[in-house]
Scaffold this active site. Structure first.
Site, mmCIF file in Angstrom:
data_model
loop_
_atom_site.group_PDB
_atom_site.id
_atom_site.type_symbol
_atom_site.label_atom_id
_atom_site.label_comp_id
_atom_site.label_asym_id
_atom_site.label_seq_id
_atom_site.Cartn_x
_atom_site.Cartn_y
_atom_site.Cartn_z
ATOM 1 N N ALA A 177 0.978 -1.450 -0.289
ATOM 2 C CA ALA A 177 -0.037 -0.162 0.037
ATOM 3 C C ALA A 177 0.770 0.990 -0.202
ATOM 4 O O ALA A 177 0.583 2.728 0.212
ATOM 5 C CB ALA A 177 -0.730 -0.287 1.468
ATOM 6 N N ASN A 209 1.628 -3.016 7.807
ATOM 7 C CA ASN A 209 3.329 -4.135 6.923
ATOM 8 C C ASN A 209 3.445 -2.622 6.159
ATOM 9 O O ASN A 209 5.009 -3.096 6.218
ATOM 10 C CB ASN A 209 2.594 -5.262 6.552
ATOM 11 N N HIS A 223 -0.887 7.885 3.735
ATOM 12 C CA HIS A 223 0.532 7.160 4.007
ATOM 13 C C HIS A 223 1.197 8.289 3.937
ATOM 14 O O HIS A 223 1.777 8.765 2.493
ATOM 15 C CB HIS A 223 1.144 6.377 4.078
#
Length: 268
Positions: free
Chosen positions: A122, A190, A220
């Site tokens: 991601a 992760n 993020h």
């Protein structure tokens, strides 16, 4: 002209990511074929698979495949990976945080000629971080902001009595390192571990986690200072059926598999 036999791919786990990877392999991925699947409910898995693709217990995957995609609960990573690595085969790891608690897997890969691949997942920019790490990286900072439902139930929040269900404004729930987050948020971060492995490690990378009731996407932002470049990157991921996982995670696995059999590879 010779052609290589297709890479036999096993998928361990049929959650949101595993199901999407299986579907891509079934649809046809050049250089790869779906060889076997393992899941918690084998009967249900068999009902969803095409004829000729077996659903077997974890220990039955290795003889049937050249590579396994781990898309299962993090605690199962050693059981999935060890047989493949001992046989000198490949493992695509999505539970990157579990690698920090199972360092012997890297030793197994080194000893037997196997390979562990952590896909981009991601996140974006791991190629740039890995390139910068060939020089000197001074700092890496990551700030993750998630919808409340994507963080509810995380062990760190439970253990520290941090209630987020009724918050009305953004709340920082964690500040520390990816190594600490891998324990406290095993289903969520992760991506932070993958970033740390590409760069300066899980103890030097700085990480903040925010719960934000206004968000519908996992976001993020990464900031890197290095002797070769200074850069910042951000991404907003649309959640999959599992709110803890973005849709792009499964697509990154498919892209990773596509690279393995492609005549042209773009990116490191």
């Amino acid at each position: 002209m010779t052609s290589r036999a297709p890479l036999r791919v096993a998928v361990a786990g049929l959650g949101a990511v595993g199901t999407a990877v299986v579907a891509a392999l079934q649809a046809g991925l050049p250089g790869c074929r779906l060889a076997a699947v393992s899941a918690r409910d084998l009967d249900a898995a068999r009902a969803r698979l095409p004829e000729g693709v077996p659903a077997v217990p974890l220990e039955g995957l290795e003889p049937l495949a050249d590579l396994v995609v781990e898309a299962a609960p993090a605690a199962l990573l050693p059981a999935i990976a060890e047989p493949f690595l001992r046989a000198g085969k490949g493992v695509v790891v999505l539970s990157a945080g579990a690698l920090l608690r199972a360092g012997h897997l890297i030793d197994l890969a080194r000893e037997h000629g196997g390979q562990i691949t952590v896909p981009t997942g991601a996140l974006i920019g791991l190629d740039a971080v890995a390139a910068a790490a060939e020089g000197v990286i001074h700092s890496v900072r990551m700030v993750t902001r998630k919808p409340v439902r994507g963080l509810v139930g995380a062990p760190y929040l439970v253990e520290n009595d941090i209630a987020i269900e009724d918050i009305r404004e953004p709340l920082r729930v964690f500040r520390g390192t990816p190594r600490e987050a891998a324990v406290g948020f095993p289903a969520n971060l992760n991506v932070a571990v993958a970033l740390s492995l590409a760069g300066i490690g899980p103890d030097r990378t700085e990480l903040e986690i925010w719960a934000d009731p206004a968000l519908t996407r996992n976001t993020h932002r990464i900031e890197v200072e290095a002797d070769s470049a200074s850069f910042a990157m951000s991404i907003e991921n649309i959640p999959s059926e599992n709110p803890k996982t973005g849709r792009i995670t499964a697509l990154s696995v498919v892209a990773c598999l596509r690279k393995m059999g492609a005549p042209l590879r773009v990116g490191t």
